[in-house]
Design a protein around this motif. Structure first.
Motif, PDB file in Angstrom:
ATOM      1  N   TYR A 193      54.466  36.777  39.892  1.00 56.07           N
ATOM      2  CA  TYR A 193      54.831  35.353  39.866  1.00 56.07           C
ATOM      3  C   TYR A 193      54.047  34.615  38.778  1.00 56.07           C
ATOM      4  N   ARG A 194      52.823  35.047  38.546  1.00 64.46           N
ATOM      5  CA  ARG A 194      52.036  34.428  37.457  1.00 64.46           C
ATOM      6  C   ARG A 194      52.599  34.854  36.107  1.00 64.46           C
ATOM      7  N   ALA A 195      53.043  36.109  36.024  1.00 66.36           N
ATOM      8  CA  ALA A 195      53.631  36.585  34.757  1.00 66.36           C
ATOM      9  C   ALA A 195      54.909  35.804  34.462  1.00 66.36           C
ATOM     10  N   ILE A 247      47.389  47.650  51.023  1.00 63.92           N
ATOM     11  CA  ILE A 247      47.119  46.218  50.835  1.00 63.92           C
ATOM     12  C   ILE A 247      46.943  45.865  49.351  1.00 63.92           C
ATOM     13  N   SER A 248      46.388  46.800  48.559  1.00 62.18           N
ATOM     14  CA  SER A 248      46.132  46.469  47.155  1.00 62.18           C
ATOM     15  C   SER A 248      47.423  46.307  46.360  1.00 62.18           C
ATOM     16  N   ASP A 249      48.510  46.933  46.814  1.00 64.90           N
ATOM     17  CA  ASP A 249      49.780  46.748  46.108  1.00 64.90           C
ATOM     18  C   ASP A 249      50.270  45.301  46.183  1.00 64.90           C
ATOM     19  N   THR A 250      49.807  44.537  47.181  1.00 71.59           N
ATOM     20  CA  THR A 250      50.231  43.129  47.266  1.00 71.59           C
ATOM     21  C   THR A 250      49.708  42.349  46.058  1.00 71.59           C
ATOM     22  N   ALA A 251      48.630  42.838  45.442  1.00 73.16           N
ATOM     23  CA  ALA A 251      48.085  42.147  44.259  1.00 73.16           C
ATOM     24  C   ALA A 251      49.018  42.316  43.061  1.00 73.16           C
ATOM     25  N   VAL A 265      35.270  40.501  43.945  1.00 76.60           N
ATOM     26  CA  VAL A 265      35.067  41.543  44.958  1.00 76.60           C
ATOM     27  C   VAL A 265      36.434  42.072  45.366  1.00 76.60           C
ATOM     28  N   ASP A 266      36.588  43.379  45.375  1.00 74.94           N
ATOM     29  CA  ASP A 266      37.834  43.974  45.864  1.00 74.94           C
ATOM     30  C   ASP A 266      37.560  45.438  46.185  1.00 74.94           C
ATOM     31  N   LEU A 267      38.593  46.104  46.687  1.00 75.57           N
ATOM     32  CA  LEU A 267      38.461  47.514  47.060  1.00 75.57           C
ATOM     33  C   LEU A 267      38.280  48.370  45.802  1.00 75.57           C
ATOM     34  N   ARG A 301      32.801  46.639  43.810  1.00 69.65           N
ATOM     35  CA  ARG A 301      33.685  47.479  44.632  1.00 69.65           C
ATOM     36  C   ARG A 301      33.180  47.421  46.061  1.00 69.65           C
ATOM     37  N   LEU A 302      33.920  46.738  46.916  1.00 70.27           N
ATOM     38  CA  LEU A 302      33.441  46.605  48.300  1.00 70.27           C
ATOM     39  C   LEU A 302      34.611  46.417  49.249  1.00 70.27           C
ATOM     40  N   ASP A 303      34.543  47.129  50.368  1.00 72.30           N
ATOM     41  CA  ASP A 303      35.487  46.880  51.451  1.00 72.30           C
ATOM     42  C   ASP A 303      34.898  45.743  52.286  1.00 72.30           C
ATOM     43  N   LEU A 304      35.563  44.596  52.251  1.00 72.71           N
ATOM     44  CA  LEU A 304      35.014  43.413  52.929  1.00 72.71           C
ATOM     45  C   LEU A 304      34.987  43.565  54.448  1.00 72.71           C
ATOM     46  N   SER A 305      35.650  44.594  54.983  1.00 71.06           N
ATOM     47  CA  SER A 305      35.572  44.794  56.431  1.00 71.06           C
ATOM     48  C   SER A 305      34.267  45.512  56.817  1.00 71.06           C
ATOM     49  N   LEU A 352      36.697  36.543  46.494  1.00 69.67           N
ATOM     50  CA  LEU A 352      36.851  37.624  47.473  1.00 69.67           C
ATOM     51  C   LEU A 352      38.287  38.109  47.451  1.00 69.67           C
ATOM     52  N   ALA A 353      38.485  39.434  47.405  1.00 70.55           N
ATOM     53  CA  ALA A 353      39.837  40.005  47.309  1.00 70.55           C
ATOM     54  C   ALA A 353      40.507  39.456  46.051  1.00 70.55           C
ATOM     55  N   ALA A 354      39.802  39.580  44.939  1.00 70.30           N
ATOM     56  CA  ALA A 354      40.235  38.967  43.666  1.00 70.30           C
ATOM     57  C   ALA A 354      41.541  39.553  43.147  1.00 70.30           C
ATOM     58  N   GLY A 355      41.844  40.782  43.527  1.00 71.36           N
ATOM     59  CA  GLY A 355      43.094  41.398  43.073  1.00 71.36           C
ATOM     60  C   GLY A 355      43.181  41.359  41.553  1.00 71.36           C
ATOM     61  N   LEU A 356      44.318  40.917  41.044  1.00 71.40           N
ATOM     62  CA  LEU A 356      44.558  40.921  39.599  1.00 71.40           C
ATOM     63  C   LEU A 356      44.398  39.529  38.996  1.00 71.40           C
ATOM     64  N   SER A 407      39.183  32.630  48.115  1.00 75.92           N
ATOM     65  CA  SER A 407      39.904  33.748  48.751  1.00 75.92           C
ATOM     66  C   SER A 407      41.365  33.345  48.805  1.00 75.92           C
ATOM     67  N   GLU A 408      42.133  33.928  47.928  1.00 71.04           N
ATOM     68  CA  GLU A 408      43.582  33.662  47.892  1.00 71.04           C
ATOM     69  C   GLU A 408      44.277  34.923  48.376  1.00 71.04           C
ATOM     70  N   GLY A 409      45.151  34.761  49.362  1.00 68.32           N
ATOM     71  CA  GLY A 409      45.923  35.914  49.837  1.00 68.32           C
ATOM     72  C   GLY A 409      45.071  36.916  50.572  1.00 68.32           C
ATOM     73  N   ALA A 417      52.477  27.165  42.761  1.00 66.46           N
ATOM     74  CA  ALA A 417      51.726  25.964  43.165  1.00 66.46           C
ATOM     75  C   ALA A 417      50.297  26.348  43.553  1.00 66.46           C
ATOM     76  N   ARG A 418      50.154  27.487  44.238  1.00 70.39           N
ATOM     77  CA  ARG A 418      48.825  27.945  44.667  1.00 70.39           C
ATOM     78  C   ARG A 418      47.927  28.185  43.453  1.00 70.39           C
ATOM     79  N   THR A 419      48.459  28.872  42.453  1.00 72.01           N
ATOM     80  CA  THR A 419      47.649  29.165  41.261  1.00 72.01           C
ATOM     81  C   THR A 419      47.261  27.867  40.556  1.00 72.01           C
TER      82      THR A 419
HETATM   83  C1  LIG Z   1      47.673  39.467  48.155  1.00 69.31           C
HETATM   84  S1  LIG Z   1      46.424  40.251  47.188  1.00 69.31           S
HETATM   85  C2  LIG Z   1      45.665  38.785  46.528  1.00 69.31           C
HETATM   86  C3  LIG Z   1      44.950  39.046  45.244  1.00 69.31           C
HETATM   87  C4  LIG Z   1      44.463  37.808  44.509  1.00 69.31           C
HETATM   88  N1  LIG Z   1      43.491  37.063  45.288  1.00 69.31           N
HETATM   89  C5  LIG Z   1      45.626  36.916  44.091  1.00 69.31           C
HETATM   90  O1  LIG Z   1      45.804  35.856  44.706  1.00 69.31           O
HETATM   91  O2  LIG Z   1      46.336  37.300  43.175  1.00 69.31           O
HETATM   92  C6  LIG Z   1      45.259  40.809  48.395  1.00 69.31           C
HETATM   93  C7  LIG Z   1      44.018  41.460  47.806  1.00 69.31           C
HETATM   94  O3  LIG Z   1      43.084  41.653  48.865  1.00 69.31           O
HETATM   95  C8  LIG Z   1      42.379  42.844  48.611  1.00 69.31           C
HETATM   96  N2  LIG Z   1      41.802  43.276  49.890  1.00 69.31           N
HETATM   97  C9  LIG Z   1      42.437  43.411  51.053  1.00 69.31           C
HETATM   98  N3  LIG Z   1      41.599  43.852  52.009  1.00 69.31           N
HETATM   99  C10 LIG Z   1      40.384  43.960  51.432  1.00 69.31           C
HETATM  100  C11 LIG Z   1      39.111  44.383  51.896  1.00 69.31           C
HETATM  101  N4  LIG Z   1      38.915  44.768  53.154  1.00 69.31           N
HETATM  102  N5  LIG Z   1      38.084  44.381  51.026  1.00 69.31           N
HETATM  103  C12 LIG Z   1      38.266  43.988  49.743  1.00 69.31           C
HETATM  104  N6  LIG Z   1      39.452  43.585  49.239  1.00 69.31           N
HETATM  105  C13 LIG Z   1      40.507  43.583  50.072  1.00 69.31           C
HETATM  106  C14 LIG Z   1      43.466  43.771  48.079  1.00 69.31           C
HETATM  107  O4  LIG Z   1      42.959  44.908  47.417  1.00 69.31           O
HETATM  108  C15 LIG Z   1      44.234  42.818  47.173  1.00 69.31           C
HETATM  109  O5  LIG Z   1      43.704  42.825  45.873  1.00 69.31           O
END
Ligand SMILES: C[S@@+](CC[C@H](N)C(=O)[O-])C[C@H]1O[C@@H](n2cnc3c(N)ncnc32)[C@H](O)[C@@H]1O
Length: 291
Positions: free
Chosen positions: A28-30, A18-22, A117-119, A143-147, A95-99, A170-172, A72-74
């Motif tokens: 797209y922002r770049a 899932i983290s690779d989606t970040a 907050v992210d993994l 560093r937190l697993d939101l599940s 939440l799930a801030a990614g990059l 919480s985006e994405g 548009a989302r950004t």
């Molecule tokens: C599509 S990316 C979105 C990142 C950022 N919000 C953005 O819009 O660029 C999804 C993000 O959710 C995080 N993520 C997914 N499941 C998660 C969990 N259970 N706990 C914490 N982070 C999580 C991933 O690590 C990843 O950074």
């Protein structure tokens, strides 16, 4: 334990977790940043996305055609954050801030507290790449697993006690959760009286189906299938303590921002409601507020 992020190109599946989606959405922002007429500038996005991010983006043909939706989302979230900060938000919880790099690239007060907050693997990677950079506000990464329900409730309670007006982002994230999981998250956030607003992206059942068909396979193979697109639209959140305050169609915003192809510009001319969409493909950024 989350695998450490690697951004150089390698063999094997491009999206491994899932983290690779970040990495993917940071591309797209770049790319927007590199345009002469950029709508926003995210100078750190290219470095954070790395070569792997670019490879993932190139492999997601449907994403490439609809890059306008991420732009548009950004742009919409930037505006909502700026306005909420102007109205007295003293903490942003991403939440799930990614990059995301808003604490570095936006004009924010020094006193604003910003919590990402992210993994663990994602935060380790971000800490490492951004070690020489300075945020505009007081930034903390968690560093937190939101599940992990108990751990996240403890975090929300601790943050909730130490701020007066919190904006949750919480985006994405919620598109990867089930209805029950989104409902529980909504309830956990509403349990903190200082958590007053929540910005999230939402898709209709019709768009969810389209995304599952066109983008879903590599995401499912990486263990992160697309799941959430409620019939009720933004009103899904009402029973959990949140009501829609603003709903911005991504298509309409992208049309205004001049980021659509000719065909999509025609689609954007059709009238749209912000309620139930049924089979119609529809995606929006929603600002929810406490009921
Ligand atoms: C599509 S990316 C979105 C990142 C950022 N919000 C953005 O819009 O660029 C999804 C993000 O959710 C995080 N993520 C997914 N499941 C998660 C969990 N259970 N706990 C914490 N982070 C999580 C991933 O690590 C990843 O950074």
């Amino acid at each position: 334990m989350v695998e450490r992020l690697k951004t150089e190109s390698t063999s094997g599946p491009l999206i491994r977790n899932i983290s690779d989606t970040a990495l993917w959405v940071a591309v797209y922002r770049a790319r927007e940043t590199e345009r002469p007429d950029a709508l926003f500038r995210d100078p750190l996005a290219r470095k954070l996305a790395g070569e792997r991010g670019e490879q993932i983006a190139r492999s997601m043909q449907f994403g490439e055609r609809h890059a306008w939706s991420y732009v548009a989302r950004t742009w919409l979230v930037d505006r909502i954050v700026a306005e909420q900060v102007r109205q007295g938000t003293d903490m942003v919880v991403n939440l799930a801030a990614g990059l995301d790099t808003r604490p570095y690239r936006m004009d924010l007060p020094h006193s604003l507290r910003w919590i990402e907050v992210d993994l663990p693997g994602m935060i380790d990677y971000k800490d490492q790449v951004l070690s020489g950079e300075k945020a505009a506000c007081e930034l903390t990464r968690v560093r937190l697993d939101l599940s992990n329900l108990n751990a996240r409730r403890e975090l929300f309670a601790e943050l909730g006690r130490s701020a007066t007006k919190v904006l949750v982002l919480s985006e994405g994230l919620i598109i990867y959760l089930t209805r029950d999981e989104v409902g529980t998250l909504a309830r956990d956030l509403a349990a903190q009286p200082s958590f007053q607003n929540w910005v999230l992206d939402l898709v209709s059942p019709g768009l969810l189906k389209m995304l599952q068909k066109n983008l879903g396979a590599p995401l499912s193979a990486a263990g992160s299938p697309l799941k959430f697109g409620p019939e009720e639209g933004p009103e899904f959140f009402l029973p959990y303590g949140w009501k829609p305050a603003e709903v911005h169609s991504l298509l309409k915003a992208a049309a205004r921002l001049n980021r659509l192809s000719f065909g999509m510009r025609l689609a954007a001319l059709l009238p749209q409601s912000n309620g139930r969409q049924g089979s119609r493909p529809w995606g929006a950024m929603c600002l929810l507020t406490r009921r």
